[in-house]
Design a protein around this motif. Structure first.
Motif, PDB file in Angstrom:
ATOM      1  N   TRP A  37       0.953  -1.089   0.036  1.00 46.97           N
ATOM      2  CA  TRP A  37       0.254  -0.042   0.155  1.00 46.97           C
ATOM      3  C   TRP A  37       1.080   1.037   0.012  1.00 46.97           C
ATOM      4  O   TRP A  37       0.676   1.990  -0.271  1.00 46.97           O
ATOM      5  CB  TRP A  37      -1.060   0.726   0.665  1.00 46.97           C
ATOM      6  CG  TRP A  37      -0.078  -0.359   2.333  1.00 46.97           C
ATOM      7  CD1 TRP A  37      -0.087  -1.707   3.397  1.00 46.97           C
ATOM      8  CD2 TRP A  37       0.417   0.666   3.984  1.00 46.97           C
ATOM      9  NE1 TRP A  37       0.415  -1.545   3.791  1.00 46.97           N
ATOM     10  CE2 TRP A  37       0.166  -0.236   4.887  1.00 46.97           C
ATOM     11  CE3 TRP A  37      -0.003   1.548   3.643  1.00 46.97           C
ATOM     12  CZ2 TRP A  37       1.846   0.193   5.782  1.00 46.97           C
ATOM     13  CZ3 TRP A  37       1.032   2.560   4.611  1.00 46.97           C
ATOM     14  CH2 TRP A  37       1.676   1.248   5.365  1.00 46.97           C
ATOM     15  N   VAL A  38       2.094   1.045  -0.504  1.00 47.30           N
ATOM     16  CA  VAL A  38       2.861   2.394  -0.675  1.00 47.30           C
ATOM     17  C   VAL A  38       2.909   2.972  -0.978  1.00 47.30           C
ATOM     18  O   VAL A  38       2.589   2.736  -2.880  1.00 47.30           O
ATOM     19  CB  VAL A  38       4.527   1.710  -0.422  1.00 47.30           C
ATOM     20  CG1 VAL A  38       4.567   1.616  -1.740  1.00 47.30           C
ATOM     21  CG2 VAL A  38       4.864   3.406  -0.142  1.00 47.30           C
ATOM     22  N   PRO A  39       2.532   4.416  -1.295  1.00 46.34           N
ATOM     23  CA  PRO A  39       2.005   5.491  -2.245  1.00 46.34           C
ATOM     24  C   PRO A  39       2.508   5.850  -3.616  1.00 46.34           C
ATOM     25  O   PRO A  39       4.434   5.336  -3.508  1.00 46.34           O
ATOM     26  CB  PRO A  39       1.623   6.857  -1.761  1.00 46.34           C
ATOM     27  CG  PRO A  39       1.937   5.781  -0.213  1.00 46.34           C
ATOM     28  CD  PRO A  39       2.480   5.321  -0.556  1.00 46.34           C
ATOM     29  N   THR A  50       0.346  20.463  -1.852  1.00 49.96           N
ATOM     30  CA  THR A  50      -0.812  20.758  -0.922  1.00 49.96           C
ATOM     31  C   THR A  50      -0.482  21.179   0.219  1.00 49.96           C
ATOM     32  O   THR A  50      -1.515  21.634   0.647  1.00 49.96           O
ATOM     33  CB  THR A  50      -2.323  20.000  -1.673  1.00 49.96           C
ATOM     34  OG1 THR A  50      -2.146  19.930  -3.583  1.00 49.96           O
ATOM     35  CG2 THR A  50      -3.726  19.996  -0.937  1.00 49.96           C
ATOM     36  N   ILE A  51      -0.281  20.043   0.768  1.00 49.41           N
ATOM     37  CA  ILE A  51      -0.253  19.840   2.490  1.00 49.41           C
ATOM     38  C   ILE A  51       0.455  21.460   3.218  1.00 49.41           C
ATOM     39  O   ILE A  51      -0.027  22.572   3.558  1.00 49.41           O
ATOM     40  CB  ILE A  51       0.728  18.865   3.351  1.00 49.41           C
ATOM     41  CG1 ILE A  51      -0.656  17.928   3.429  1.00 49.41           C
ATOM     42  CG2 ILE A  51       1.026  19.280   4.975  1.00 49.41           C
ATOM     43  CD1 ILE A  51       0.268  16.733   2.988  1.00 49.41           C
ATOM     44  N   VAL A 107       2.066  13.992  17.309  1.00 53.78           N
ATOM     45  CA  VAL A 107       1.018  14.708  18.227  1.00 53.78           C
ATOM     46  C   VAL A 107       1.457  16.404  17.974  1.00 53.78           C
ATOM     47  O   VAL A 107       0.247  16.974  17.968  1.00 53.78           O
ATOM     48  CB  VAL A 107       1.897  14.421  19.480  1.00 53.78           C
ATOM     49  CG1 VAL A 107       2.136  15.090  20.564  1.00 53.78           C
ATOM     50  CG2 VAL A 107       2.487  13.246  20.186  1.00 53.78           C
ATOM     51  N   ALA A 108       2.443  16.499  16.898  1.00 52.40           N
ATOM     52  CA  ALA A 108       2.321  17.941  16.831  1.00 52.40           C
ATOM     53  C   ALA A 108       1.056  18.985  15.674  1.00 52.40           C
ATOM     54  O   ALA A 108       0.772  19.782  16.511  1.00 52.40           O
ATOM     55  CB  ALA A 108       3.778  18.537  15.973  1.00 52.40           C
ATOM     56  N   VAL A 109       1.260  17.313  14.969  1.00 50.28           N
ATOM     57  CA  VAL A 109       0.048  18.343  13.820  1.00 50.28           C
ATOM     58  C   VAL A 109      -1.518  17.332  14.130  1.00 50.28           C
ATOM     59  O   VAL A 109      -2.187  18.794  13.840  1.00 50.28           O
ATOM     60  CB  VAL A 109       0.365  17.339  12.578  1.00 50.28           C
ATOM     61  CG1 VAL A 109      -1.084  17.314  11.436  1.00 50.28           C
ATOM     62  CG2 VAL A 109       0.988  17.509  12.089  1.00 50.28           C
ATOM     63  N   ALA A 132      -4.013  13.124   8.284  1.00 49.99           N
ATOM     64  CA  ALA A 132      -3.974  12.153   7.401  1.00 49.99           C
ATOM     65  C   ALA A 132      -2.924  11.487   6.978  1.00 49.99           C
ATOM     66  O   ALA A 132      -2.627   9.943   7.169  1.00 49.99           O
ATOM     67  CB  ALA A 132      -5.515  12.138   7.106  1.00 49.99           C
ATOM     68  N   TRP A 133      -1.930  12.907   6.382  1.00 45.00           N
ATOM     69  CA  TRP A 133      -0.790  11.764   5.663  1.00 45.00           C
ATOM     70  C   TRP A 133       0.083  11.493   6.489  1.00 45.00           C
ATOM     71  O   TRP A 133       0.731  10.621   6.104  1.00 45.00           O
ATOM     72  CB  TRP A 133      -0.404  13.452   4.967  1.00 45.00           C
ATOM     73  CG  TRP A 133       0.564  12.471   3.784  1.00 45.00           C
ATOM     74  CD1 TRP A 133       1.929  13.440   3.747  1.00 45.00           C
ATOM     75  CD2 TRP A 133       0.622  12.294   2.419  1.00 45.00           C
ATOM     76  NE1 TRP A 133       2.559  12.952   2.906  1.00 45.00           N
ATOM     77  CE2 TRP A 133       2.399  12.208   2.404  1.00 45.00           C
ATOM     78  CE3 TRP A 133      -0.667  11.795   2.074  1.00 45.00           C
ATOM     79  CZ2 TRP A 133       2.609  11.568   0.846  1.00 45.00           C
ATOM     80  CZ3 TRP A 133      -0.051  10.733   0.719  1.00 45.00           C
ATOM     81  CH2 TRP A 133       1.418  10.694   0.094  1.00 45.00           C
ATOM     82  N   VAL A 134       0.077  12.272   8.133  1.00 45.37           N
ATOM     83  CA  VAL A 134       1.394  11.605   8.760  1.00 45.37           C
ATOM     84  C   VAL A 134       1.305  10.273   9.283  1.00 45.37           C
ATOM     85  O   VAL A 134       1.906   9.698   9.683  1.00 45.37           O
ATOM     86  CB  VAL A 134       2.130  13.034  10.155  1.00 45.37           C
ATOM     87  CG1 VAL A 134       2.482  12.263  10.848  1.00 45.37           C
ATOM     88  CG2 VAL A 134       2.128  14.052   8.844  1.00 45.37           C
ATOM     89  N   THR A 135       0.144   9.981   9.786  1.00 46.66           N
ATOM     90  CA  THR A 135      -0.795   9.359   9.651  1.00 46.66           C
ATOM     91  C   THR A 135      -0.527   8.173   9.157  1.00 46.66           C
ATOM     92  O   THR A 135       0.818   6.865   9.674  1.00 46.66           O
ATOM     93  CB  THR A 135      -1.924   9.169  10.060  1.00 46.66           C
ATOM     94  OG1 THR A 135      -2.942   9.884  11.086  1.00 46.66           O
ATOM     95  CG2 THR A 135      -2.860   7.488  10.693  1.00 46.66           C
ATOM     96  N   VAL A 136      -0.735   7.981   7.512  1.00 51.90           N
ATOM     97  CA  VAL A 136      -0.136   7.011   6.931  1.00 51.90           C
ATOM     98  C   VAL A 136       1.405   6.946   6.759  1.00 51.90           C
ATOM     99  O   VAL A 136       1.272   5.825   6.703  1.00 51.90           O
ATOM    100  CB  VAL A 136      -0.894   7.247   5.390  1.00 51.90           C
ATOM    101  CG1 VAL A 136      -0.102   6.645   3.606  1.00 51.90           C
ATOM    102  CG2 VAL A 136      -2.607   7.125   5.107  1.00 51.90           C
TER     103      VAL A 136
END
Length: 159
Positions: A37-39, A50-51, A107-109, A132-136
């Motif tokens: 599942w790696v992007p 975008t981020i 945690v910071a995000v 969401a991105w940092v979670t992935v």
């Protein structure tokens, strides 16, 4: 929203993003075992651009508001850990060592998302894709550690 604040936050983001050019994944990364599942590689610059735009928008919206001290502290904290992760993971090839950096970044995000949301709905919402991105990314970092237990980190004197 103050355009000059936006541009200052954007400059900080692209300063952090420059670590991607300074420490590209390279051949060693291509040889690693990766989860299915790696992007795809093309998604990373699209997602980060975008981020970074959303982070800058959010920071500029709340920076001048009363009570924004915690939001700005979390913003500074997340950009610092954002900047640090790439050199640790790709530069030093310390897959395990990047995990605590990623945890602190997450945690910071989360702190940014909550504190920005408390001050301005749109600013808080702008941090949701980043969270969401940092979670992935955190899950991917952990999967890379598990799938590549024998990766030798670079020795600092040999970088």
């Amino acid at each position: 929203m103050d355009i000059w604040l936006f541009l200052m936050f954007l400059a900080a983001c692209f300063g952090a993003g420059a670590t991607g050019a300074m420490f590209p994944p390279g051949e060693w990364y291509e040889k690693l075992n990766k989860p299915s599942w790696v992007p795809p590689n093309w998604l990373f610059p699209v997602a980060w651009t975008t981020i970074y735009l959303l982070m800058s928008f959010a920071g500029a919206r709340v920076a001048g508001l009363d009570g924004s001290a915690y939001a700005m502290a979390f913003w500074a904290m997340q950009i610092a850990f954002n900047t640090l992760w790439t050199p640790v993971f790709f530069g030093l090839r310390r897959l395990k060592g990047a995990l605590p950096v990623m945890a602190a970044l997450w945690v910071a995000v989360l702190g940014c998302t909550v504190t920005h949301w408390q001050l301005d709905f749109w600013a808080g919402l702008a941090f949701v894709p980043y969270l969401a991105w940092v979670t992935v990314a955190g899950a991917l970092n952990l999967a890379m550690v598990r799938l590549n237990p024998n990766v030798e980190p670079l020795e600092v004197g040999k970088v």
